[in-house]
Design a protein around this motif. Structure first.
Motif, PDB file in Angstrom:
ATOM      1  N   LEU A 241     108.576  71.200  13.234  1.00 28.77           N
ATOM      2  CA  LEU A 241     107.625  70.821  11.219  1.00 28.77           C
ATOM      3  C   LEU A 241     106.843  71.459  11.145  1.00 28.77           C
ATOM      4  O   LEU A 241     106.629  72.329   9.615  1.00 28.77           O
ATOM      5  CB  LEU A 241     107.035  69.136  11.573  1.00 28.77           C
ATOM      6  CG  LEU A 241     106.266  68.519  10.272  1.00 28.77           C
ATOM      7  CD1 LEU A 241     106.947  68.603   8.706  1.00 28.77           C
ATOM      8  CD2 LEU A 241     104.946  67.727  10.181  1.00 28.77           C
ATOM      9  N   LEU A 242     105.936  72.807  12.147  1.00 28.38           N
ATOM     10  CA  LEU A 242     105.093  72.970  11.676  1.00 28.38           C
ATOM     11  C   LEU A 242     105.142  75.319  11.624  1.00 28.38           C
ATOM     12  O   LEU A 242     104.968  75.132  10.497  1.00 28.38           O
ATOM     13  CB  LEU A 242     103.704  73.806  12.928  1.00 28.38           C
ATOM     14  CG  LEU A 242     103.039  72.547  13.545  1.00 28.38           C
ATOM     15  CD1 LEU A 242     102.317  72.968  14.741  1.00 28.38           C
ATOM     16  CD2 LEU A 242     101.612  73.270  12.153  1.00 28.38           C
ATOM     17  N   ILE A 243     106.712  74.998  12.255  1.00 28.82           N
ATOM     18  CA  ILE A 243     107.566  76.604  11.692  1.00 28.82           C
ATOM     19  C   ILE A 243     107.517  75.611  10.149  1.00 28.82           C
ATOM     20  O   ILE A 243     107.904  77.119   9.664  1.00 28.82           O
ATOM     21  CB  ILE A 243     108.761  76.719  12.377  1.00 28.82           C
ATOM     22  CG1 ILE A 243     108.110  76.538  13.357  1.00 28.82           C
ATOM     23  CG2 ILE A 243     109.986  77.731  11.710  1.00 28.82           C
ATOM     24  CD1 ILE A 243     109.414  76.288  14.860  1.00 28.82           C
ATOM     25  N   PHE A 244     108.423  75.219  10.225  1.00 33.05           N
ATOM     26  CA  PHE A 244     108.387  74.581   7.997  1.00 33.05           C
ATOM     27  C   PHE A 244     107.887  74.505   7.353  1.00 33.05           C
ATOM     28  O   PHE A 244     108.034  75.192   6.290  1.00 33.05           O
ATOM     29  CB  PHE A 244     109.981  73.348   7.818  1.00 33.05           C
ATOM     30  CG  PHE A 244     110.909  73.875   8.656  1.00 33.05           C
ATOM     31  CD1 PHE A 244     112.186  74.776   8.487  1.00 33.05           C
ATOM     32  CD2 PHE A 244     111.203  73.355  10.254  1.00 33.05           C
ATOM     33  CE1 PHE A 244     112.815  75.279   9.851  1.00 33.05           C
ATOM     34  CE2 PHE A 244     112.711  73.472  10.487  1.00 33.05           C
ATOM     35  CZ  PHE A 244     113.635  74.231  10.334  1.00 33.05           C
ATOM     36  N   ILE A 245     106.539  73.845   7.704  1.00 33.13           N
ATOM     37  CA  ILE A 245     105.614  73.727   6.971  1.00 33.13           C
ATOM     38  C   ILE A 245     104.648  75.564   6.849  1.00 33.13           C
ATOM     39  O   ILE A 245     104.654  75.861   4.899  1.00 33.13           O
ATOM     40  CB  ILE A 245     105.006  73.146   6.780  1.00 33.13           C
ATOM     41  CG1 ILE A 245     105.075  71.417   7.362  1.00 33.13           C
ATOM     42  CG2 ILE A 245     103.253  72.664   6.594  1.00 33.13           C
ATOM     43  CD1 ILE A 245     103.948  70.364   7.380  1.00 33.13           C
TER      44      ILE A 245
END
Length: 191
Positions: free
Chosen positions: A86-90
């Protein structure tokens, strides 16, 4: 880039973040998203899972059922997995708005390296709860993240603090939200 080279680079960054993020040899090549995801991140997740399972078993088996402990460990494994991606995509989605040119591989490397002190604290706290004061090491993750933004992603100095605060709040908020979604309704809210 092979896993051993990636680990050497991560250790270099952890030991000296200001200079470690700056060093990028052209012969190193770029690592791929799969290099981070497959061997290294999976091993980290397995260690986190085992630390939670063993730590909770030692401290709570007398008062709770093993299925409860296993369920907690699995739900935290799901949270850790979702949190990383999630952090990578955000952050990958937000970087163009701040004029940062980085792909998923660079963001994944930044996130993984910055989360290592956090993961270390989780492991130590779950295995040895009396050492909770060592959780102050989590602040080092923010230090790594700040210098990673400045030296690795080459954020302009005037925007570095704003971007750092924004991304840090996103990191903290997404972890808390995932915990409230997957852990809090079923188990006690613990890191």
């Amino acid at each position: 880039m092979k896993s051993q080279e990636l680990i050497k680079r991560i250790v270099r960054i952890l030991l000296n973040p200001i200079a470690g993020w700056d060093i990028h040899k052209p012969e190193d090549g770029e690592f791929s998203f799969k290099t981070i995801k497959k061997p290294i991140f999976v091993v980290t997740l397995a260690i986190l899972f085992l630390a939670r399972l063993v730590g909770k078993t030692i401290s709570e088996l007398a008062t709770t059922d093993f299925i409860y402990i296993l369920g907690f460990s699995v739900s935290m494994l799901i949270v850790d997995f979702l949190y990383f991606f999630l952090l990578i995509f955000i952050l990958n989605y937000l970087t163009p708005f701040y004029n940062i040119k980085a792909g998923k591989a660079k963001i994944a490397f930044l996130i993984y390296t910055c989360l290592l002190p956090f993961y270390f604290c989780i492991i130590v706290y779950n295995l040895f709860p009396a050492l909770y004061f060592l959780n102050v090491i989590i602040v080092y993750s923010l230090f790594l993240f700040y210098w990673g933004l400045k030296n690795y992603l080459k954020v302009q100095s005037k925007d570095a603090l704003i971007i750092f605060i924004t991304f840090s709040l996103i990191m903290l908020g997404s972890y808390l939200i995932l915990n409230f979604l997957f852990v809090r309704p079923f188990f006690d809210f613990t890191f």
